[in-house]
Design a protein around this motif. Sequence first.
Motif, PDB file in Angstrom:
ATOM      1  N   ASP A 197      -8.307  -6.771 -15.761  1.00 49.81           N
ATOM      2  CA  ASP A 197      -7.721  -7.730 -15.224  1.00 49.81           C
ATOM      3  C   ASP A 197      -6.463  -8.396 -16.043  1.00 49.81           C
ATOM      4  N   GLU A 234      -9.089  -3.831  -5.685  1.00 48.77           N
ATOM      5  CA  GLU A 234     -10.018  -5.195  -6.169  1.00 48.77           C
ATOM      6  C   GLU A 234      -9.182  -6.700  -5.126  1.00 48.77           C
ATOM      7  N   ARG A 235      -7.974  -6.313  -5.212  1.00 46.85           N
ATOM      8  CA  ARG A 235      -6.879  -7.254  -5.237  1.00 46.85           C
ATOM      9  C   ARG A 235      -7.077  -7.195  -3.657  1.00 46.85           C
ATOM     10  N   ARG A 243     -10.151  -9.361  -2.906  1.00 51.64           N
ATOM     11  CA  ARG A 243     -10.034 -10.835  -3.239  1.00 51.64           C
ATOM     12  C   ARG A 243      -8.845 -11.422  -1.591  1.00 51.64           C
ATOM     13  N   ASP A 244      -7.973 -10.434  -1.829  1.00 56.44           N
ATOM     14  CA  ASP A 244      -6.655 -10.881  -0.780  1.00 56.44           C
ATOM     15  C   ASP A 244      -7.822 -11.662   0.820  1.00 56.44           C
ATOM     16  N   TRP A 264     -16.592 -12.273  -2.123  1.00 55.17           N
ATOM     17  CA  TRP A 264     -16.652 -11.443  -3.523  1.00 55.17           C
ATOM     18  C   TRP A 264     -18.107 -10.772  -4.342  1.00 55.17           C
ATOM     19  N   SER A 276     -17.553 -14.489  -6.202  1.00 58.62           N
ATOM     20  CA  SER A 276     -16.160 -14.618  -7.011  1.00 58.62           C
ATOM     21  C   SER A 276     -17.304 -14.075  -8.758  1.00 58.62           C
TER      22      SER A 276
END
Length: 290
Positions: free
Chosen positions: A107, A124-125, A128-129, A134, A193
């Motif tokens: 990160d 991962e993005r 998340r998006d 998650w 998260s």
Amino acid sequence: MKIAPTIVVTGATGNIGRSLVGRLLAEGAAVRALTRDPARAGLPDGVETLRADLTDEASLEPLLAGADALFLNLAAGGGQAAAAVTGAAVRAGIRRIVLNSSSSVTDTPADEENHIARMHAGVERAVRDSGLEWTFVRGANYATNTLAWAPSIRESGVVREAHPDAGGVPVHEGDLADVAAVALLDRTGAHLSRAYVVTGPEQKTMAEQVAEIGQAIGRPTRVERISEEAAAEAMARPGFPKEAALELVRLFGRSVGAPLFPVSDAVEKVTGHPARTFAQWAREHAADFS
């Protein structure tokens, strides 16, 4: 009466996936496995096994419909599948994604500096998006990676590596599966998260891992040092070019005397049991090296 959740598992025929399927079944979940070849999957009775192309978003949506959560493994379909799978999951009504990621993701801007971190950070993005719940399971060096040594150990008892003294914290696939299962089945929200760095319980150099495999199979084993170039050539394969392999070999070099990752207590904190040792893994997989 609680209704059993339905969990979709990608990569269900892989090392982590098979362990995860068994754990989910033991917990009473309904398991739906997505695979390229259901006829050859060899999964336990009770698993719904469906053919899937993880890069085809339109065909994925009906396969995900009605499920509660999804285990997403980058090895199943590669990075290009991430957007397709997450998009289909949103439209299918999936509530949660647990992603099998990598401890190389930090990160920080450093994630753009090597192939492995860059690839996993991109997935991962995408997760998340998606807006879904998650959890990321960032595994350290997998104990199963040492299966690449099996042919040479069977043939000669000699493993050829550029950095025999490279340090690592090899993690058992069963521990990765157990952490993922807890996150998939969690009803409290305690793991939402969260990005868990999951390691084995102890630092081990490559040479020490080779020695423990030798103890498990009852034959002497040793490491022979080779050049970084030769090690990268041996590691390269379709989807993992030599340039990326050379990055990884050099990363191993930086871990000599200074391991890249500390030992994590994530396995015990999440699952309630201590992480399995590499010696245990080697005993369980002795037949692969004999």
